[in-house]
Design a protein around this motif. Structure first.
Motif, PDB file in Angstrom:
ATOM      1  N   GLY A 144     -18.631   1.074   6.793  1.00 22.43           N
ATOM      2  CA  GLY A 144     -18.403  -0.349   7.003  1.00 22.43           C
ATOM      3  C   GLY A 144     -17.005  -0.711   7.463  1.00 22.43           C
ATOM      4  N   LEU A 145     -16.177   0.276   7.814  1.00 16.88           N
ATOM      5  CA  LEU A 145     -14.781   0.014   8.170  1.00 16.88           C
ATOM      6  C   LEU A 145     -14.547   0.166   9.660  1.00 16.88           C
ATOM      7  N   ASP A 146     -13.500  -0.480  10.158  1.00 18.07           N
ATOM      8  CA  ASP A 146     -13.071  -0.213  11.527  1.00 18.07           C
ATOM      9  C   ASP A 146     -12.219   1.047  11.550  1.00 18.07           C
ATOM     10  N   TRP A 147     -11.741   1.439  12.727  1.00 15.55           N
ATOM     11  CA  TRP A 147     -11.073   2.742  12.844  1.00 15.55           C
ATOM     12  C   TRP A 147      -9.689   2.758  12.205  1.00 15.55           C
ATOM     13  N   GLY A 148      -9.006   1.613  12.177  1.00 16.66           N
ATOM     14  CA  GLY A 148      -7.698   1.574  11.518  1.00 16.66           C
ATOM     15  C   GLY A 148      -7.803   1.815  10.019  1.00 16.66           C
ATOM     16  N   ASN A 149      -8.713   1.098   9.377  1.00 18.52           N
ATOM     17  CA  ASN A 149      -8.935   1.304   7.940  1.00 18.52           C
ATOM     18  C   ASN A 149      -9.536   2.676   7.652  1.00 18.52           C
ATOM     19  N   SER A 150     -10.358   3.182   8.570  1.00 14.96           N
ATOM     20  CA  SER A 150     -10.933   4.514   8.385  1.00 14.96           C
ATOM     21  C   SER A 150      -9.842   5.574   8.362  1.00 14.96           C
ATOM     22  N   PHE A 151      -8.851   5.421   9.238  1.00  9.52           N
ATOM     23  CA  PHE A 151      -7.758   6.394   9.261  1.00  9.52           C
ATOM     24  C   PHE A 151      -6.959   6.352   7.965  1.00  9.52           C
TER      25      PHE A 151
ATOM     26  N   ILE B 115      -5.153  -2.344  -0.644  1.00  2.60           N
ATOM     27  CA  ILE B 115      -6.062  -1.973   0.448  1.00  2.60           C
ATOM     28  C   ILE B 115      -7.300  -2.860   0.493  1.00  2.60           C
ATOM     29  N   ILE B 116      -7.667  -3.509  -0.621  1.00  4.81           N
ATOM     30  CA  ILE B 116      -8.859  -4.367  -0.621  1.00  4.81           C
ATOM     31  C   ILE B 116      -8.741  -5.516   0.389  1.00  4.81           C
ATOM     32  N   PRO B 117      -7.614  -6.265   0.459  1.00  7.98           N
ATOM     33  CA  PRO B 117      -7.526  -7.310   1.494  1.00  7.98           C
ATOM     34  C   PRO B 117      -7.526  -6.750   2.912  1.00  7.98           C
ATOM     35  N   LEU B 118      -7.016  -5.542   3.096  1.00  6.61           N
ATOM     36  CA  LEU B 118      -7.033  -4.939   4.428  1.00  6.61           C
ATOM     37  C   LEU B 118      -8.449  -4.552   4.843  1.00  6.61           C
ATOM     38  N   MET B 119      -9.285  -4.163   3.868  1.00  5.25           N
ATOM     39  CA  MET B 119     -10.668  -3.801   4.170  1.00  5.25           C
ATOM     40  C   MET B 119     -11.539  -5.028   4.402  1.00  5.25           C
ATOM     41  N   ALA B 120     -11.267  -6.101   3.705  1.00  6.09           N
ATOM     42  CA  ALA B 120     -12.119  -7.303   3.761  1.00  6.09           C
ATOM     43  C   ALA B 120     -11.687  -8.200   4.910  1.00  6.09           C
ATOM     44  N   LYS B 121     -11.961  -7.754   6.143  1.00  5.14           N
ATOM     45  CA  LYS B 121     -11.649  -8.568   7.313  1.00  5.14           C
ATOM     46  C   LYS B 121     -12.852  -8.571   8.248  1.00  5.14           C
ATOM     47  N   LYS B 122     -12.916  -9.541   9.129  1.00  3.73           N
ATOM     48  CA  LYS B 122     -14.113  -9.760   9.938  1.00  3.73           C
ATOM     49  C   LYS B 122     -14.340  -8.675  10.980  1.00  3.73           C
ATOM     50  N   ASP B 123     -13.319  -7.873  11.314  1.00  3.71           N
ATOM     51  CA  ASP B 123     -13.505  -6.820  12.308  1.00  3.71           C
ATOM     52  C   ASP B 123     -14.362  -5.677  11.778  1.00  3.71           C
ATOM     53  N   ASN B 124     -14.436  -5.533  10.474  1.00  3.58           N
ATOM     54  CA  ASN B 124     -15.246  -4.466   9.895  1.00  3.58           C
ATOM     55  C   ASN B 124     -16.730  -4.805   9.986  1.00  3.58           C
ATOM     56  N   LEU B 125     -17.563  -3.754   9.944  1.00  2.00           N
ATOM     57  CA  LEU B 125     -19.003  -3.957  10.070  1.00  2.00           C
ATOM     58  C   LEU B 125     -19.596  -4.598   8.814  1.00  2.00           C
ATOM     59  N   PHE B 126     -19.288  -4.027   7.658  1.00  2.00           N
ATOM     60  CA  PHE B 126     -19.743  -4.573   6.371  1.00  2.00           C
ATOM     61  C   PHE B 126     -18.527  -4.747   5.463  1.00  2.00           C
ATOM     62  N   PRO B 127     -17.721  -5.791   5.683  1.00  2.00           N
ATOM     63  CA  PRO B 127     -16.464  -5.903   4.929  1.00  2.00           C
ATOM     64  C   PRO B 127     -16.656  -6.088   3.431  1.00  2.00           C
ATOM     65  N   SER B 128     -17.574  -6.978   3.050  1.00  3.53           N
ATOM     66  CA  SER B 128     -17.774  -7.246   1.619  1.00  3.53           C
ATOM     67  C   SER B 128     -18.381  -6.048   0.906  1.00  3.53           C
TER      68      SER B 128
ATOM     69  N   LEU C 278       0.837  -1.203   0.000  1.00  2.22           N
ATOM     70  CA  LEU C 278       0.000   0.000   0.000  1.00  2.22           C
ATOM     71  C   LEU C 278       0.873   1.255   0.000  1.00  2.22           C
ATOM     72  N   ILE C 279       1.869   1.251   0.864  1.00  2.00           N
ATOM     73  CA  ILE C 279       2.794   2.389   0.919  1.00  2.00           C
ATOM     74  C   ILE C 279       3.620   2.470  -0.356  1.00  2.00           C
ATOM     75  N   LEU C 280       4.050   1.301  -0.861  1.00  2.00           N
ATOM     76  CA  LEU C 280       4.860   1.261  -2.084  1.00  2.00           C
ATOM     77  C   LEU C 280       4.102   1.824  -3.276  1.00  2.00           C
ATOM     78  N   GLY C 281       2.812   1.480  -3.409  1.00  2.00           N
ATOM     79  CA  GLY C 281       2.021   1.985  -4.527  1.00  2.00           C
ATOM     80  C   GLY C 281       1.927   3.501  -4.532  1.00  2.00           C
TER      81      GLY C 281
END
Length: 336
Positions: free
Chosen positions: A119-126, A40-53, A13-16
């Motif tokens: 649909g994201l947690d706070w880490g992905n939101s940041f 970033i798509i695999p980072l967003m699609a995790k079970k901690d998020n409210l609506f990952p898919s 993600l940083i490299l891109g």
């Protein structure tokens, strides 16, 4: 403990983004944007998020559409000897800039941004609020020549973010509309002196980090849960509303500095009406910041009998104090 795949995709993600901002060709910039998107798509699609898919699919479709517009403009520009703002048509430049505005979530291309944030947690939101804005804004700085079109984007972003943020109860959507408002200020800061944008982005990221850490630490997502802060820890309450006032740009705090520099540049360039619109609709965003934090100002308030005790870590207090009193240090450095 951070999982291995998260470390891998965070590095790519940083490299891109770094590939995009350090490229010499438009195709390499597009390549960096695609690496960033696929990371970033695999980072967003995790079970901690409210609506990952749902969030992942909305973000993917929107970003692919913006990338297709960007690539279409590059291919169409091959009719010219060299793709630059001087020898390409205004129509192509408008498509290119629109694709970048779609990527960063500026109004009127903003509809996907609050929905993805929800649909994201706070880490992905940041990450979505800060890091994902760097690459499209840096590309936009290379072809900053359509002042009239840019002025309308700034006006739309400031007006829509002010009005749409009024009726929100989700903290993630409030920060999303706040981000759209700050995008308008960042774009306005680019019109005069590019260095102001760097100051603005760094300060905006610091203030957002302080707020997101508080929300993440207390695990709250809606305004109705804010009473837990005000009833459990007075220091949390103090830093919470101070950071929101700094995000709104009130003078004693660090958030006032980049807006001050931006308004100074706009007035020196005779953009009087644009600066008035930005200031007025920033007051609207400041209103719903104040509405969130108003109970922290009250001397007499109802408190719950059941208290939840949270203690602030030293590093949280240190970063909050540093961010809130940063205007004093910046002023001293400029004077001396």
């Amino acid at each position: 403990m951070m999982k291995l795949y998260k470390m891998l995709f965070m590095n790519t993600l940083i490299l891109g983004t770094l590939i995009t901002i350090s490229s010499y060709s438009w195709f390499s910039m597009w390549l960096g944007l695609e690496i960033n998107l696929l990371s970033i798509i695999p980072l967003m699609a995790k079970k901690d998020n409210l609506f990952p898919s749902e969030s992942s699919m909305k973000y993917f479709i929107t970003q692919v559409l913006a990338s297709l517009m960007f690539l279409f403009t590059i291919i169409m520009s091959m009719n010219f000897q060299e793709f630059s703002p001087q020898n390409s048509s205004n129509f192509l430049m408008m498509i290119l800039n629109s694709s970048l505005f779609l990527k960063m979530g500026a109004a009127p291309f903003h509809a996907w941004f609050p929905e993805v944030m929800e649909g994201l947690d706070w880490g992905n939101s940041f990450i979505m609020l800060t890091w994902q804005k760097i690459a499209p804004m840096m590309i936009f700085m290379y072809n900053l020549n359509m002042t009239f079109f840019l002025s309308w984007i700034i006006v739309f972003s400031s007006i829509i973010s002010g009005i749409m943020g009024l009726n929100q109860i989700s903290l993630r959507k409030i920060l999303a509309y706040s981000s759209i408002n700050h995008i308008a200020w960042m774009l306005a800061s680019m019109m005069n002196f590019k260095m102001i944008w760097i100051f603005y982005f760094i300060i905006y990221s610091i203030i957002n980090l302080n707020l997101v850490v508080i929300f993440w630490y207390l695990n709250i997502f809606f305004t109705t849960q804010l009473f837990l802060i005000f009833n459990s820890n007075k220091m949390f309450s103090f830093f919470f509303f101070m950071n929101f006032l700094s995000l709104g740009g009130l003078p004693p705090f660090l958030g006032f500095l980049p807006k001050w520099l931006t308004i100074n540049g706009l007035i020196n360039s005779n953009f009087f009406s644009l600066s008035i619109i930005l200031i007025v609709f920033t007051l609207v965003t400041l209103f719903f910041y104040m509405r969130l934090t108003f109970s922290a100002f009250l001397l007499i308030k109802t408190e719950m009998l059941l208290n939840f005790y949270f203690s602030m870590k030293f590093w949280m207090i240190f970063f909050n104090v540093l961010a809130l009193t940063g205007l004093i240090y910046c002023t001293m450095m400029i004077n001396f």
